[in-house]
Write a protein that holds these residues in place. Structure first.
Motif, PDB file in Angstrom:
ATOM      1  N   GLU A   5       0.828  -1.206   0.000  1.00 11.31           N
ATOM      2  CA  GLU A   5       0.000   0.000   0.000  1.00 11.31           C
ATOM      3  C   GLU A   5       0.858   1.249   0.000  1.00 11.31           C
ATOM      4  OE1 GLU A   5      -3.850  -0.692   2.615  1.00 11.31           O
ATOM      5  OE2 GLU A   5      -2.076  -1.476   3.662  1.00 11.31           O
ATOM      6  N   ALA A   6       1.934   1.216   0.780  1.00 13.16           N
ATOM      7  CA  ALA A   6       2.841   2.364   0.849  1.00 13.16           C
ATOM      8  C   ALA A   6       3.487   2.626  -0.506  1.00 13.16           C
ATOM      9  CB  ALA A   6       3.909   2.121   1.917  1.00 13.16           C
ATOM     10  N   VAL A   7       3.900   1.567  -1.175  1.00 16.16           N
ATOM     11  CA  VAL A   7       4.519   1.708  -2.493  1.00 16.16           C
ATOM     12  C   VAL A   7       3.525   2.288  -3.497  1.00 16.16           C
ATOM     13  CG1 VAL A   7       5.409   0.394  -4.465  1.00 16.16           C
ATOM     14  CG2 VAL A   7       6.284  -0.053  -2.157  1.00 16.16           C
ATOM     15  N   ALA A   8       2.255   1.911  -3.381  1.00 10.81           N
ATOM     16  CA  ALA A   8       1.233   2.460  -4.282  1.00 10.81           C
ATOM     17  C   ALA A   8       1.112   3.971  -4.111  1.00 10.81           C
ATOM     18  CB  ALA A   8      -0.110   1.788  -4.023  1.00 10.81           C
ATOM     19  N   VAL A   9       1.190   4.449  -2.868  1.00 14.47           N
ATOM     20  CA  VAL A   9       1.145   5.894  -2.612  1.00 14.47           C
ATOM     21  C   VAL A   9       2.355   6.569  -3.250  1.00 14.47           C
ATOM     22  CG1 VAL A   9       1.199   7.687  -0.835  1.00 14.47           C
ATOM     23  CG2 VAL A   9      -0.178   5.635  -0.482  1.00 14.47           C
ATOM     24  N   ALA A  10       3.535   5.973  -3.061  1.00 13.68           N
ATOM     25  CA  ALA A  10       4.755   6.550  -3.621  1.00 13.68           C
ATOM     26  C   ALA A  10       4.711   6.591  -5.150  1.00 13.68           C
ATOM     27  CB  ALA A  10       5.969   5.753  -3.149  1.00 13.68           C
ATOM     28  N   ARG A  11       4.227   5.511  -5.761  1.00 12.41           N
ATOM     29  CA  ARG A  11       4.139   5.462  -7.227  1.00 12.41           C
ATOM     30  C   ARG A  11       3.215   6.550  -7.771  1.00 12.41           C
ATOM     31  NH1 ARG A  11       5.427   0.790 -10.258  1.00 12.41           N
ATOM     32  NH2 ARG A  11       6.255  -0.978  -9.067  1.00 12.41           N
ATOM     33  N   ASN A  12       2.155   6.865  -7.017  1.00 15.77           N
ATOM     34  CA  ASN A  12       1.166   7.842  -7.475  1.00 15.77           C
ATOM     35  C   ASN A  12       1.469   9.263  -7.019  1.00 15.77           C
ATOM     36  OD1 ASN A  12      -0.707   6.131  -8.932  1.00 15.77           O
ATOM     37  ND2 ASN A  12      -1.209   5.219  -6.960  1.00 15.77           N
ATOM     38  N   SER A  13       2.612   9.463  -6.373  1.00 13.74           N
ATOM     39  CA  SER A  13       2.983  10.805  -5.935  1.00 13.74           C
ATOM     40  C   SER A  13       3.257  11.694  -7.138  1.00 13.74           C
ATOM     41  CB  SER A  13       4.227  10.739  -5.042  1.00 13.74           C
ATOM     42  OG  SER A  13       5.343  10.243  -5.779  1.00 13.74           O
ATOM     43  N   ARG A  14       3.193  12.999  -6.932  1.00 11.03           N
ATOM     44  CA  ARG A  14       3.338  13.937  -8.056  1.00 11.03           C
ATOM     45  C   ARG A  14       4.652  13.736  -8.791  1.00 11.03           C
ATOM     46  NH1 ARG A  14       1.230  18.156  -4.409  1.00 11.03           N
ATOM     47  NH2 ARG A  14       3.322  19.015  -4.309  1.00 11.03           N
ATOM     48  N   ASN A 168       1.748  25.052 -11.319  1.00 11.77           N
ATOM     49  CA  ASN A 168       0.724  24.549 -12.236  1.00 11.77           C
ATOM     50  C   ASN A 168      -0.068  23.411 -11.621  1.00 11.77           C
ATOM     51  OD1 ASN A 168       1.389  26.236 -14.605  1.00 11.77           O
ATOM     52  ND2 ASN A 168       3.327  25.108 -14.543  1.00 11.77           N
ATOM     53  N   TYR A 169      -0.220  23.449 -10.303  1.00 11.04           N
ATOM     54  CA  TYR A 169      -0.951  22.370  -9.631  1.00 11.04           C
ATOM     55  C   TYR A 169      -1.645  22.921  -8.394  1.00 11.04           C
ATOM     56  CZ  TYR A 169      -1.846  18.244  -6.759  1.00 11.04           C
ATOM     57  OH  TYR A 169      -2.440  17.289  -5.986  1.00 11.04           O
ATOM     58  N   LEU A 170      -2.914  22.541  -8.226  1.00 14.84           N
ATOM     59  CA  LEU A 170      -3.672  22.930  -7.050  1.00 14.84           C
ATOM     60  C   LEU A 170      -4.364  21.689  -6.490  1.00 14.84           C
ATOM     61  CD1 LEU A 170      -4.532  25.470  -5.376  1.00 14.84           C
ATOM     62  CD2 LEU A 170      -6.652  25.449  -6.712  1.00 14.84           C
ATOM     63  N   PRO A 171      -4.028  21.281  -5.258  1.00 13.62           N
ATOM     64  CA  PRO A 171      -4.690  20.103  -4.680  1.00 13.62           C
ATOM     65  C   PRO A 171      -6.201  20.302  -4.662  1.00 13.62           C
ATOM     66  CG  PRO A 171      -2.850  20.805  -3.317  1.00 13.62           C
ATOM     67  CD  PRO A 171      -3.067  21.891  -4.323  1.00 13.62           C
ATOM     68  N   PRO A 172      -6.965  19.242  -4.851  1.00 13.87           N
ATOM     69  CA  PRO A 172      -8.423  19.381  -4.896  1.00 13.87           C
ATOM     70  C   PRO A 172      -9.033  19.774  -3.560  1.00 13.87           C
ATOM     71  CG  PRO A 172      -7.790  17.063  -4.921  1.00 13.87           C
ATOM     72  CD  PRO A 172      -6.533  17.840  -5.081  1.00 13.87           C
TER      73      PRO A 172
END
Length: 233
Positions: A5-14, A168-172
């Motif tokens: 699960e932790a790796v999934a978060v890291a992979r999806n990081s900006r 060029n990025y704004l968190p939702p």
């Protein structure tokens, strides 16, 4: 949290999500999971640097020394934030401290693992340069915030930066910033009374909400509009 699960978060990081799956695997397969209890220090100023990190849950605060005001909370790091690479890759002591504001989990990649990766995959050099570029952009926003003269616009801009916006990025949103009003005032170079008054305005507009030792941004887009209208007005 399990390692997968932790790796999934890291992979999806900006940062890491911008690179292909092979690069993501090369980096994440060498990482270890670290649990940091609330108020525990990950590293302090002048500590030797042997790892870079990605927060996968919770949040941490960067604290830096100020020549006049002493130690100040300079930035808030939420899940998906990578940090620690300038000292670790440059083999230099830490110039800031990092403390968990809530129970926090991180992935850690050792300096040794990075060196081995770069020896076998020299093309990864630019990947880590790219990480530094992301973080430099974020740090520059802090400097720009403090150049804003109007207190209301400065506070709005500080909240956006603490909340994770980039050029060029704004968190939702919504986004929770784990700073007290006093800490937010010091980090914004403003008096506590001014910050208290301005936060009250943002609360009345439904843009923010105050909690215990935190400010919650309910509407990032409306907060950004206040800053954008001031810059074009």
């Amino acid at each position: 949290m399990q390692l997968e699960e932790a790796v999934a978060v890291a992979r999806n990081s900006r940062w890491l999500s911008q690179h292909d799956r092979r690069v993501q695997h090369l980096i994440c397969s060498r990482m270890r999971l670290v649990n940091l209890p609330k108020n525990r220090t990950l590293f302090d100023i002048e500590d030797s640097a042997s790892e870079i990190y990605c927060i996968v849950s919770g949040c941490a605060v960067i604290t830096v020394p100020h020549p006049v005001q002493g130690m100040l909370h300079a930035h808030v790091m939420l899940a998906g934030r990578w940090f620690g690479e300038p000292a670790a890759l440059g083999k230099r002591p830490r110039i800031m401290s990092v403390v968990a504001r809530r129970p926090t989990e991180l992935l850690a990649l050792s300096q040794t693992a990075i060196i081995d990766l770069l020896k076998t995959e020299p093309s990864l050099n630019w990947v880590f340069f790219n990480l530094m570029a992301w973080n430099v952009e974020e740090y520059l926003l802090h400097a720009v915030d403090l150049m804003i003269v109007d207190p209301r616009i400065r506070l709005c801009s500080r909240l956006l930066t603490f909340g994770g916006r980039l050029l060029n990025y704004l968190p939702p949103g919504p986004v929770s910033i784990p700073l007290t009003q006093e800490e937010l005032a010091a980090a914004s170079n403003m008096s506590r009374s001014t910050v208290f008054h301005l936060l009250g305005e943002l609360v009345s507009l439904g843009i923010c909400e105050l909690g215990y030792r935190e400010v919650r941004i309910l509407d990032m887009a409306r907060l950004a509009t206040i800053v954008d209208e001031a810059s074009t007005g």
